[in-house]
Design a protein around this motif. Structure first.
Motif, PDB file in Angstrom:
ATOM      1  N   ASP A 125       0.828  -1.208   0.000  1.00  0.00           N
ATOM      2  CA  ASP A 125       0.000   0.000   0.000  1.00  0.00           C
ATOM      3  C   ASP A 125       0.862   1.258   0.000  1.00  0.00           C
ATOM      4  O   ASP A 125       0.575   2.222  -0.712  1.00  0.00           O
ATOM      5  CB  ASP A 125      -0.938   0.014   1.207  1.00  0.00           C
ATOM      6  N   SER A 141       2.385   1.715  -3.376  1.00  0.00           N
ATOM      7  CA  SER A 141       1.370   2.207  -4.312  1.00  0.00           C
ATOM      8  C   SER A 141       1.147   3.700  -4.153  1.00  0.00           C
ATOM      9  O   SER A 141       0.981   4.418  -5.141  1.00  0.00           O
ATOM     10  CB  SER A 141       0.053   1.454  -4.114  1.00  0.00           C
ATOM     11  N   THR A 191      -5.296  -5.625  -2.153  1.00  0.00           N
ATOM     12  CA  THR A 191      -6.684  -5.154  -2.137  1.00  0.00           C
ATOM     13  C   THR A 191      -7.640  -6.318  -1.931  1.00  0.00           C
ATOM     14  O   THR A 191      -8.623  -6.194  -1.186  1.00  0.00           O
ATOM     15  CB  THR A 191      -7.012  -4.401  -3.441  1.00  0.00           C
ATOM     16  N   GLN A 196      -0.592  -4.990  -5.752  1.00  0.00           N
ATOM     17  CA  GLN A 196      -1.644  -4.177  -5.152  1.00  0.00           C
ATOM     18  C   GLN A 196      -3.004  -4.860  -5.289  1.00  0.00           C
ATOM     19  O   GLN A 196      -3.837  -4.773  -4.396  1.00  0.00           O
ATOM     20  CB  GLN A 196      -1.687  -2.782  -5.765  1.00  0.00           C
ATOM     21  N   TYR A 209      -5.226   0.740  -5.248  1.00  0.00           N
ATOM     22  CA  TYR A 209      -5.168   0.907  -3.793  1.00  0.00           C
ATOM     23  C   TYR A 209      -6.338   1.758  -3.289  1.00  0.00           C
ATOM     24  O   TYR A 209      -6.971   1.443  -2.294  1.00  0.00           O
ATOM     25  CB  TYR A 209      -3.847   1.532  -3.367  1.00  0.00           C
ATOM     26  N   CYS A 245      -1.394   0.912  -9.910  1.00  0.00           N
ATOM     27  CA  CYS A 245      -1.489   0.376  -8.549  1.00  0.00           C
ATOM     28  C   CYS A 245      -2.041   1.422  -7.586  1.00  0.00           C
ATOM     29  O   CYS A 245      -2.731   1.078  -6.625  1.00  0.00           O
ATOM     30  CB  CYS A 245      -0.148  -0.173  -8.083  1.00  0.00           C
TER      31      CYS A 245
END
Length: 176
Positions: A17, A20, A160, A156, A76, A72
């Motif tokens: 995260d 990203s 997610t 990502q 995110y 990404c």
């Protein structure tokens, strides 16, 4: 909940995260640079009647980098393009299943693009391929963003998906 209670996967997802978010910042910086280069190019062409020849090629490469780094970041923030007309009317469990199927299909595509992207990058690097312009820019740095961008996008997507599983278990919905 502290990081120690999240486990290895939670820590890895948090790192992805953060990466990203940094890639989104990098994409924004690339877009600003792109705007500046376009402005300077137009300014130079129309005011001084002297175009900057290399600008078009560099702008194309910056555009590619900015877009692939933004993949990404958008994933995110769950802000990718979607059609919600039918999806919004589905029950939460159906939304969850449909979303997970979509991510799995995307991951299959990402695996292929990343694999062949690395193969192509290696070919460009070993062959020292250059652009066909008079500036003969090395192409492997440009090609590097394809496998790297899609690898980050895939990671990502996995992070997610993990977040959606947790959200579904705790709230009964995949909504934020």
């Amino acid at each position: 909940m502290g990081n120690s209670s999240k486990g290895v996967f939670g820590f890895a997802a948090d790192c992805i995260d953060r990466i990203s978010n940094v890639s989104g910042l990098a994409a924004a910086c690339f877009n600003i640079a792109l705007c500046i280069l376009v402005f300077i190019g137009v300014f130079s062409r129309y005011l001084f009647n002297h175009p900057i020849e290399w600008r078009d090629e560099v702008c194309q490469y910056i555009f590619i980098w900015a877009n692939l780094l933004a993949l990404c970041y958008a994933t995110y923030h769950e802000s990718h393009v979607s059609s919600d007309m039918l999806y919004e009317r589905m029950p939460p469990r159906a939304q969850y299943i449909l979303t997970m199927i979509g991510y799995c299909l995307v991951l299959i595509c990402i695996v292929f693009v990343t694999y062949y992207g690395f193969r192509t990058l290696w070919t460009y690097y070993n062959g020292e391929w250059r652009s066909e312009t008079i500036y003969e820019m090395l192409l492997w740095p440009v090609m590097a963003i394809v496998p790297v961008g899609f690898l980050l996008f895939g990671l990502q997507c996995l992070a997610t998906m993990r977040r959606l599983v947790i959200r579904m278990k705790t709230t009964g919905s995949i909504r934020k």
